[in-house]
Structure formats: structure tokens, C-alpha cells
Design a protein around this motif. Sequence first.
Motif, PDB file in Angstrom:
ATOM      1  N   ILE A  40       0.828  -1.202   0.000  1.00 32.76           N
ATOM      2  CA  ILE A  40       0.000   0.000   0.000  1.00 32.76           C
ATOM      3  C   ILE A  40       0.865   1.255   0.000  1.00 32.76           C
ATOM      4  O   ILE A  40       0.572   2.237  -0.689  1.00 32.76           O
ATOM      5  CB  ILE A  40      -0.940  -0.012   1.218  1.00 32.76           C
ATOM      6  CG1 ILE A  40      -1.974  -1.134   1.076  1.00 32.76           C
ATOM      7  CG2 ILE A  40      -1.650   1.329   1.382  1.00 32.76           C
ATOM      8  CD1 ILE A  40      -2.801  -1.350   2.319  1.00 32.76           C
ATOM      9  N   MET A  41       1.942   1.227   0.758  1.00 31.14           N
ATOM     10  CA  MET A  41       2.832   2.387   0.816  1.00 31.14           C
ATOM     11  C   MET A  41       3.484   2.659  -0.537  1.00 31.14           C
ATOM     12  O   MET A  41       3.579   3.815  -0.975  1.00 31.14           O
ATOM     13  CB  MET A  41       3.890   2.180   1.894  1.00 31.14           C
ATOM     14  CG  MET A  41       3.344   2.259   3.311  1.00 31.14           C
ATOM     15  SD  MET A  41       4.525   1.692   4.565  1.00 31.14           S
ATOM     16  CE  MET A  41       5.800   2.950   4.396  1.00 31.14           C
ATOM     17  N   THR A  42       3.929   1.604  -1.240  1.00 26.90           N
ATOM     18  CA  THR A  42       4.537   1.819  -2.557  1.00 26.90           C
ATOM     19  C   THR A  42       3.515   2.344  -3.561  1.00 26.90           C
ATOM     20  O   THR A  42       3.832   3.211  -4.373  1.00 26.90           O
ATOM     21  CB  THR A  42       5.176   0.525  -3.101  1.00 26.90           C
ATOM     22  OG1 THR A  42       4.193  -0.516  -3.141  1.00 26.90           O
ATOM     23  CG2 THR A  42       6.340   0.078  -2.240  1.00 26.90           C
ATOM     24  N   VAL A  99      -0.516  -3.333 -16.365  1.00 26.73           N
ATOM     25  CA  VAL A  99      -0.069  -4.065 -17.555  1.00 26.73           C
ATOM     26  C   VAL A  99       0.965  -5.117 -17.182  1.00 26.73           C
ATOM     27  O   VAL A  99       0.899  -6.268 -17.628  1.00 26.73           O
ATOM     28  CB  VAL A  99       0.502  -3.080 -18.601  1.00 26.73           C
ATOM     29  CG1 VAL A  99       1.123  -3.852 -19.765  1.00 26.73           C
ATOM     30  CG2 VAL A  99      -0.577  -2.139 -19.104  1.00 26.73           C
ATOM     31  N   LEU A 100       1.924  -4.744 -16.348  1.00 29.62           N
ATOM     32  CA  LEU A 100       2.959  -5.691 -15.923  1.00 29.62           C
ATOM     33  C   LEU A 100       2.357  -6.875 -15.181  1.00 29.62           C
ATOM     34  O   LEU A 100       2.741  -8.034 -15.404  1.00 29.62           O
ATOM     35  CB  LEU A 100       3.976  -4.978 -15.027  1.00 29.62           C
ATOM     36  CG  LEU A 100       4.921  -3.986 -15.706  1.00 29.62           C
ATOM     37  CD1 LEU A 100       5.758  -3.255 -14.653  1.00 29.62           C
ATOM     38  CD2 LEU A 100       5.830  -4.694 -16.707  1.00 29.62           C
ATOM     39  N   LEU A 101       1.391  -6.593 -14.295  1.00 31.00           N
ATOM     40  CA  LEU A 101       0.789  -7.665 -13.504  1.00 31.00           C
ATOM     41  C   LEU A 101      -0.020  -8.635 -14.366  1.00 31.00           C
ATOM     42  O   LEU A 101      -0.088  -9.829 -14.075  1.00 31.00           O
ATOM     43  CB  LEU A 101      -0.101  -7.070 -12.408  1.00 31.00           C
ATOM     44  CG  LEU A 101       0.663  -6.419 -11.248  1.00 31.00           C
ATOM     45  CD1 LEU A 101      -0.285  -5.595 -10.393  1.00 31.00           C
ATOM     46  CD2 LEU A 101       1.350  -7.474 -10.398  1.00 31.00           C
ATOM     47  N   ILE A 102      -0.613  -8.112 -15.428  1.00 27.15           N
ATOM     48  CA  ILE A 102      -1.387  -8.990 -16.317  1.00 27.15           C
ATOM     49  C   ILE A 102      -0.467  -9.795 -17.226  1.00 27.15           C
ATOM     50  O   ILE A 102      -0.622 -11.010 -17.373  1.00 27.15           O
ATOM     51  CB  ILE A 102      -2.377  -8.154 -17.157  1.00 27.15           C
ATOM     52  CG1 ILE A 102      -3.439  -7.535 -16.255  1.00 27.15           C
ATOM     53  CG2 ILE A 102      -3.035  -9.020 -18.234  1.00 27.15           C
ATOM     54  CD1 ILE A 102      -4.356  -6.560 -16.963  1.00 27.15           C
ATOM     55  N   GLU A 107       6.434 -14.370 -13.104  1.00 28.24           N
ATOM     56  CA  GLU A 107       5.300 -13.843 -12.351  1.00 28.24           C
ATOM     57  C   GLU A 107       5.763 -12.699 -11.454  1.00 28.24           C
ATOM     58  O   GLU A 107       6.794 -12.792 -10.790  1.00 28.24           O
ATOM     59  CB  GLU A 107       4.670 -14.954 -11.500  1.00 28.24           C
ATOM     60  CG  GLU A 107       3.413 -14.523 -10.786  1.00 28.24           C
ATOM     61  CD  GLU A 107       2.778 -15.653  -9.995  1.00 28.24           C
ATOM     62  OE1 GLU A 107       1.819 -15.388  -9.269  1.00 28.24           O
ATOM     63  OE2 GLU A 107       3.263 -16.801 -10.106  1.00 28.24           O
ATOM     64  N   LEU A 108       4.979 -11.616 -11.463  1.00 28.25           N
ATOM     65  CA  LEU A 108       5.274 -10.453 -10.629  1.00 28.25           C
ATOM     66  C   LEU A 108       4.191 -10.283  -9.574  1.00 28.25           C
ATOM     67  O   LEU A 108       3.021 -10.580  -9.836  1.00 28.25           O
ATOM     68  CB  LEU A 108       5.332  -9.172 -11.471  1.00 28.25           C
ATOM     69  CG  LEU A 108       6.493  -9.012 -12.454  1.00 28.25           C
ATOM     70  CD1 LEU A 108       6.304  -7.723 -13.246  1.00 28.25           C
ATOM     71  CD2 LEU A 108       7.828  -8.989 -11.724  1.00 28.25           C
ATOM     72  N   ILE A 126       9.209  -1.550 -10.325  1.00 26.60           N
ATOM     73  CA  ILE A 126       9.661  -1.541 -11.715  1.00 26.60           C
ATOM     74  C   ILE A 126       9.093  -0.313 -12.438  1.00 26.60           C
ATOM     75  O   ILE A 126       9.810   0.398 -13.161  1.00 26.60           O
ATOM     76  CB  ILE A 126       9.240  -2.836 -12.432  1.00 26.60           C
ATOM     77  CG1 ILE A 126       9.997  -4.038 -11.845  1.00 26.60           C
ATOM     78  CG2 ILE A 126       9.501  -2.731 -13.939  1.00 26.60           C
ATOM     79  CD1 ILE A 126       9.496  -5.375 -12.351  1.00 26.60           C
ATOM     80  N   SER A 127       7.812  -0.069 -12.234  1.00 22.36           N
ATOM     81  CA  SER A 127       7.154   1.075 -12.884  1.00 22.36           C
ATOM     82  C   SER A 127       7.775   2.390 -12.430  1.00 22.36           C
ATOM     83  O   SER A 127       7.909   3.325 -13.221  1.00 22.36           O
ATOM     84  CB  SER A 127       5.656   1.054 -12.564  1.00 22.36           C
ATOM     85  OG  SER A 127       5.049  -0.140 -13.009  1.00 22.36           O
ATOM     86  N   LEU A 128       8.138   2.462 -11.144  1.00 22.35           N
ATOM     87  CA  LEU A 128       8.783   3.675 -10.637  1.00 22.35           C
ATOM     88  C   LEU A 128      10.085   3.953 -11.372  1.00 22.35           C
ATOM     89  O   LEU A 128      10.345   5.092 -11.784  1.00 22.35           O
ATOM     90  CB  LEU A 128       9.054   3.534  -9.138  1.00 22.35           C
ATOM     91  CG  LEU A 128       9.883   4.653  -8.495  1.00 22.35           C
ATOM     92  CD1 LEU A 128       9.129   5.982  -8.555  1.00 22.35           C
ATOM     93  CD2 LEU A 128      10.251   4.304  -7.054  1.00 22.35           C
ATOM     94  N   PHE A 129      10.901   2.918 -11.585  1.00 23.60           N
ATOM     95  CA  PHE A 129      12.174   3.128 -12.265  1.00 23.60           C
ATOM     96  C   PHE A 129      11.972   3.492 -13.731  1.00 23.60           C
ATOM     97  O   PHE A 129      12.732   4.290 -14.289  1.00 23.60           O
ATOM     98  CB  PHE A 129      13.062   1.882 -12.114  1.00 23.60           C
ATOM     99  CG  PHE A 129      13.831   1.855 -10.826  1.00 23.60           C
ATOM    100  CD1 PHE A 129      15.108   2.386 -10.756  1.00 23.60           C
ATOM    101  CD2 PHE A 129      13.268   1.343  -9.679  1.00 23.60           C
ATOM    102  CE1 PHE A 129      15.820   2.388  -9.567  1.00 23.60           C
ATOM    103  CE2 PHE A 129      13.961   1.334  -8.473  1.00 23.60           C
ATOM    104  CZ  PHE A 129      15.247   1.860  -8.418  1.00 23.60           C
TER     105      PHE A 129
END
Length: 459
Positions: free
Chosen positions: A81-83, A258-261, A275-276, A284-287
Motif C-alpha cells: 500500500i505504501m509503494t 499491464v505488468l501484472l497482467i 510472475e510479478l 519496476i514502474s517507478l524506475f
Amino acid sequence: MIYVGAFIAIQFIIVTAILLYRNHNPQGVLLIMGILMMTIGLFIGLENVDVTGTTGLVAFDLFKKIEETFTSNLMNVGFMIMTIGGYVDYMKRIKASDALVYVSMQPLSLFKKFPYIAAISIIPIGQILFISIPSATGLGLLLVASIMPVLIRIGVSKLTAVSVITACTVFDMGPSSANTLRASELSELNSISYFLEYQLPIVIPMTIVLMLLYYITSRYYDKKDAAKKPAQTEKVVHENFDVDVPLIYAVLPLLPIVLLIVFSRYLQLFNPPIELNTTTAMIISLFVAIIFELIRVKSITKMFENLKYFWEGMGKVFASVVTLIVSAEIFSNGLISLGFIEALVQGSTHLGFSGAVIGVIIAIIIFLAATLMGSGNASFFSFGPLIPGIAQRFGMVPVDMVLPMQLSASMGRATSPIAGVVIATAEIAGVSTFELAKRNMIPLGGTLLFMLIYNQLFL
């Protein structure tokens, strides 16, 4: 003695409701009431404090329970939740959310005349995502970051947008759901069979009913609220909107989803499978977003300056959301320690009703318990082990009793102002948790009634 404990629990529930209604700090109210209930449970001999490694003194174990609850939440859902909260704030800072709104508004412009149809169309889409992202709070926050601004721009209120987003998480289904796995185990079925043969046939018509009820209630509440503050509503609907960042930034709020799907076990696009989880996808999205920013601003100093909003967002979510989730869990433990759940089950079975009626009663009780406890898992897991024995006593197939109970637990969660998904989405969106829970009550109460009737007639 268990009924004495349940009676005491009811008094605490009443006092807690009064204190929360009077706007006392919810974290403090829930935490103190939970500890008091657990203490009383100890004194009347109903339950010991469940901690990993006792301190040697029961009084200290109560406080160790708080520590362990914080630790377990921070290691799992709390850090996730924090991320997400940090990522949402970062998206706002770099105006990626604005870019998504601008891009989405182009094809959705035709829905300006039908904003509530656009809003309820999010529900089935979100439910499909929920199968791959089986975290109600996680998915809710992702949708708040990506979809809510779009819905607001086409003319619905914040509360309507957030309420349909929470509606995406009201059916715990799919093999990744903890409740589904437990329900299939109790039903003595394979999780895939339980999902395809039992969950889907009832969830599909329930979704249609849910969408219809949200359409009706959302229009009613928005019109009622607009009558109180017409000027503000007009501004939200008709304000001009433009962006000053590259439109490619529109992909950033959607990137975690998108990454999770793509990298889920169900698509099986890769061999060996990749699997993520939600937290990893957020990082990953942050970077990726940092690289976008570095290219755009062409300044390492400016890039690092903007990045601080990610950490500040994490801190705000911890202070407002994670602490409330932990306090709500302590409150739930207090109810359980006083035998509140067990007393409800025993009282229902001793009334002499038929198996079908008992099933309906327990499903309603689980719905209300999830509302009180703020957790679909806690309410269903508390009742779940008792269901096969009750079904056997009445000559019923376990799945016929388990299925409506499992679904009622996840529906009840969305009507609770102390549920993680309600707290998190309301806090990020800037709306009242109680107003959000109230918005959800009529559609979910109506869908619960439909489910109970449909289950008896057709399944």
C-alpha cells in the motif's frame, strides 16, 4: 460463557460506532477498543493472546500482539500500500495522471452525455483485473490512480468514481484469491473447478444486478449532492483541461496493471513462467517513470527533487492508511477473542431452521461481520471451518452453503468504513470513508439479496 462474551462484544461495537460517528480518531478508537476486548476475553477465560513466542507475562503479550500485527502488515500488504501511495503521488507530481486523463478523454468524449454508463462499465473490467491482481486494496489504489481522474472528467463525482472502483473488488474469485482457495478446500473441490463451475455462473448475473444498482444509486446521490453545491459540481464537469508533459506519460499510471497482467501465471506467455507481485510491479514502474523524467527534464537534480514525492507519498499512506488497517485488525481480533463469531453461528443453528435457511442466515451474518470487522478474509475464515459440519448435519452439499458465504464476505468488506480497500481508496481520493461505505451499502445489499434468492432457485 461464549454468549456473555458476545453480549459484551455488542456493547463494544455500539460504543465504537458512537465514537467513530463523533469523529474521534479512528486509529485510536479501534486500537483501544480491540485491546480492551482482548483483555476482557482473557479475564473471562474465552481465549489466550495469540502471539509468536510469549513474553512470559500476559499483559505484555497484549502489546506484543500490536507489534506483531504492525510487523505482519508492513511485511505484506502494508508495504504494498505504501509503494502504491508513493507511486500515486509521484504520478501526480510528474503530471502522468494528467496525461492519462487527456488521452482517455478523447475516445471517452462520447460518454460525456452518458457518464454513469461509463462509470458502471468499469465494474466488469475491474473484476477481470481482480482475478489477476487478487488484492482488493492494491487494485483499488491502482484504479484510483488510473481510472478515477477519467471518470471525474466525464462528469461523475469523486464518490461515484471511487464507489465503482471499490465495486471492482467485491467478488473474491479466481484461483489466486485466498477466500476462493479456502472455499474450494472446504467444498472438497479443485480451485479451478470451483471458480469455473460454481463462482462464474452466479457472479455473472450478480455483476449485471450490481451495475444496475450502482447506476441508479450513483445518479441519485450525485444529484442530491449537486443540489447542495452546484457551483463546485459545475466546475468539475466543465473545466477546460490540458497537459504540459509528453502524452507518452499516459502509459505510466497504467504500467503496473499491464505488468501484472502480462507477467501472471494465467496467461503463461513465457516458458519458464515469469510472475510479478504488486509491489515488485510498482517498483519496476517507478524506475521506468524515473527514466522518463530524466529524459524529459534533462536534469539529475530536478529528477531527484521530484522523486522525493514518492517517499513523502509512502509516508502519508503509512500515517493514514496502514495505521488504520492495523488498528482495524486489532479490533477484529478483539471481537473474535470475545467469541462474537462463534456465538453467532451457534445461535443460528440452535433455532431449528432448515439447512437452506441456516445457509441464508449465516451468509447474512458473514456479510454483517465483514462490515463490522472490515475484512472479508477474517469473517469468512472465522466461519469457514464450521460450514462442512453444518452442511453435513442438514444433508447438504458443502459448496451450496460455502459459495454464498464466501461471496457475501467479500461484498460485506466494501460496505465497511474500516476495510482496507475503503480506507485506502477514500484517503487517496480525498473522500470520507463513511460516505463511501454508505454509497456501497444499497448496491451491495441489493446484490446480496439477489444472490441468496438466485442461489436457492437456480443453483
